[in-house]
Design an enzyme around this catalytic site. Structure first.
Site, PDB file in Angstrom:
ATOM      1  N   LYS A  78       0.815  -1.222   0.000  1.00 30.73           N
ATOM      2  CA  LYS A  78       0.000   0.000   0.000  1.00 30.73           C
ATOM      3  C   LYS A  78       0.852   1.276   0.000  1.00 30.73           C
ATOM      4  O   LYS A  78       0.501   2.262  -0.651  1.00 30.73           O
ATOM      5  CB  LYS A  78      -0.945   0.010   1.201  1.00 30.73           C
ATOM      6  CG  LYS A  78      -2.035  -1.062   1.115  1.00 30.73           C
ATOM      7  CD  LYS A  78      -2.987  -0.944   2.293  1.00 30.73           C
ATOM      8  CE  LYS A  78      -4.045  -2.033   2.238  1.00 30.73           C
ATOM      9  NZ  LYS A  78      -5.081  -1.861   3.253  1.00 30.73           N
ATOM     10  N   ASP A 114      -9.851   2.722   2.663  1.00 30.07           N
ATOM     11  CA  ASP A 114     -10.036   1.906   3.877  1.00 30.07           C
ATOM     12  C   ASP A 114     -10.857   2.660   4.926  1.00 30.07           C
ATOM     13  O   ASP A 114     -11.791   2.105   5.515  1.00 30.07           O
ATOM     14  CB  ASP A 114      -8.683   1.501   4.466  1.00 30.07           C
ATOM     15  CG  ASP A 114      -8.026   0.385   3.664  1.00 30.07           C
ATOM     16  OD1 ASP A 114      -8.754  -0.415   3.044  1.00 30.07           O
ATOM     17  OD2 ASP A 114      -6.783   0.309   3.659  1.00 30.07           O
ATOM     18  N   ALA A 166       3.589   3.932  22.974  1.00 28.77           N
ATOM     19  CA  ALA A 166       2.848   5.209  23.010  1.00 28.77           C
ATOM     20  C   ALA A 166       3.423   6.229  22.029  1.00 28.77           C
ATOM     21  O   ALA A 166       2.678   7.017  21.442  1.00 28.77           O
ATOM     22  CB  ALA A 166       2.863   5.766  24.430  1.00 28.77           C
ATOM     23  N   LYS A 168       4.449   5.904  19.095  1.00 24.48           N
ATOM     24  CA  LYS A 168       3.923   5.770  17.724  1.00 24.48           C
ATOM     25  C   LYS A 168       2.545   6.439  17.616  1.00 24.48           C
ATOM     26  O   LYS A 168       2.206   7.020  16.587  1.00 24.48           O
ATOM     27  CB  LYS A 168       3.864   4.300  17.309  1.00 24.48           C
ATOM     28  CG  LYS A 168       5.239   3.806  16.837  1.00 24.48           C
ATOM     29  CD  LYS A 168       5.325   2.312  16.676  1.00 24.48           C
ATOM     30  CE  LYS A 168       4.539   1.746  15.541  1.00 24.48           C
ATOM     31  NZ  LYS A 168       4.747   0.271  15.425  1.00 24.48           N
ATOM     32  N   MET A 227     -11.066  -4.815  13.222  1.00 24.15           N
ATOM     33  CA  MET A 227     -10.884  -4.673  11.760  1.00 24.15           C
ATOM     34  C   MET A 227     -10.648  -6.002  11.044  1.00 24.15           C
ATOM     35  O   MET A 227     -10.760  -6.066   9.826  1.00 24.15           O
ATOM     36  CB  MET A 227      -9.706  -3.743  11.473  1.00 24.15           C
ATOM     37  CG  MET A 227     -10.065  -2.272  11.512  1.00 24.15           C
ATOM     38  SD  MET A 227      -8.727  -1.366  10.713  1.00 24.15           S
ATOM     39  CE  MET A 227      -9.140   0.293  11.199  1.00 24.15           C
TER      40      MET A 227
END
Ligand code: ATR
Length: 282
Positions: A78, A114, A166, A168, A227
């Site tokens: 992607k 998405d 955290a 990120k 998801m």
């Protein structure tokens, strides 16, 4: 190439589309697009193309040279798809990744559907509007990054990200700061908070690992959305169920709705989705 479905007995050559990934053998995209084509009377061919991890650019060039009209792109390509496109659209630029390419002559347009697919699924198939609600996304990888802009567009009162690492989550907060406000931190920062919608975008849905969710995180009537799809009750869904959450969702509807966005872009016709989701579950 592992799948090849001619969609209608029309004698003119069908426009060609495909999904590219690694691995790709179990992709549901050819089935979804076949059902869309049947429902809308569109004459298309849709294949699944397996590309070696280092060969995506070659695969794309070959597909364009053969007259292909559009590609869905899945893991792990992607980010590369967004970089290779001549015309990355805002949804792809913001996410830094594309899951849909439209080939127009020698131009390649990149989109990321998405997030739109996720929001549409939540609204249409889970009766949940996000405007004014408190929304939390767990995880800070590519799946979260792709979903956040569309979630922000839906107008939640609070949009938050919590991640095991955290920093990120805070990097995402900085990245998106010019566009929308994001609350960000580690799981420990969630103590005392509650949310109407909690989306699991970590990769734990594919394993048997739970997440360190503090008590009271799910507001009354909350929707717990994982998801991943095709895994039955994931550890996250089980955790939600154990604290009394009755509204559980997997990501199958998101998959179908992002495919519908691609189909509408390519063909100019919006396919019906509810029956396709039902057929895939069946
Ligand atoms: P994707 O592109 O699917 O988002 P990714 O970029 O590899 O995949 O991100 C995986 C996400 O799942 C990350 O947020 C990761 O947390 P870290 O950033 O701390 O690695 C999260 N994740 C994976 N395993 C996890 C676990 N056992 N507990 C909590 N979070 C986990």
């Amino acid at each position: 190439m592992v799948d090849n479905v001619a969609m209608s007995p029309n004698t003119t050559p069908a426009d060609r589309y495909a999904v590219v990934g690694h691995p790709i053998a179990h992709s549901k995209s050819p089935t979804i697009h076949r059902l869309f084509a049947q429902a809308t009377g569109q004459h298309i061919e849709y294949n699944a193309i397996e590309s070696a991890p280092d060969a995506f650019a070659d695969t794309l060039i070959r597909f364009v040279a053969q007259g292909g009209k559009g590609l869905n792109v899945t893991l792990p390509f992607k980010v590369e798809a967004c970089e290779l496109a001549t015309d990355p659209m805002p949804s792809a630029v913001l996410a830094g990744a594309a899951n849909c390419l439209a080939i127009r002559g020698d131009r390649i347009e990149a989109h990321n559907f998405d997030g739109k697919g996720l929001v549409t699924d939540i609204a249409q198939h889970h009766d949940t509007l996000l405007r004014g609600r408190r929304v939390l996304v767990l995880g800070a990888g590519g799946a979260t990054r792709g979903a956040l802009p569309a979630l922000a567009d839906a107008g939640p009162a609070v949009l938050a990200v919590a991640n095991r690492t955290a920093d990120k989550a805070r990097d995402l907060q900085i990245h998106f700061a010019p566009h929308f406000a994001l609350q960000a931190g580690g799981f420990e920062d969630l103590a005392g908070e509650s949310f109407d919608l909690i989306i699991n975008a970590t990769s734990t849905g594919l394993s048997d690992q739970g997440l360190p969710l503090p008590p009271g995180l799910f507001a009354p009537g909350a929707l717990a959305y994982d998801m991943v799809y095709g895994k039955g009750l994931t550890p996250f869904m089980r955790q939600a169920q154990e604290v009394g959450v009755t509204r559980l969702a997997d990501g199958l509807g998101m998959l179908v709705e992002q495919a519908a966005e691609a189909f509408a872009l390519w063909r100019g016709v919006r396919p019906p989705t509810a029956d396709v989701i039902r057929a895939l579950r069946g």
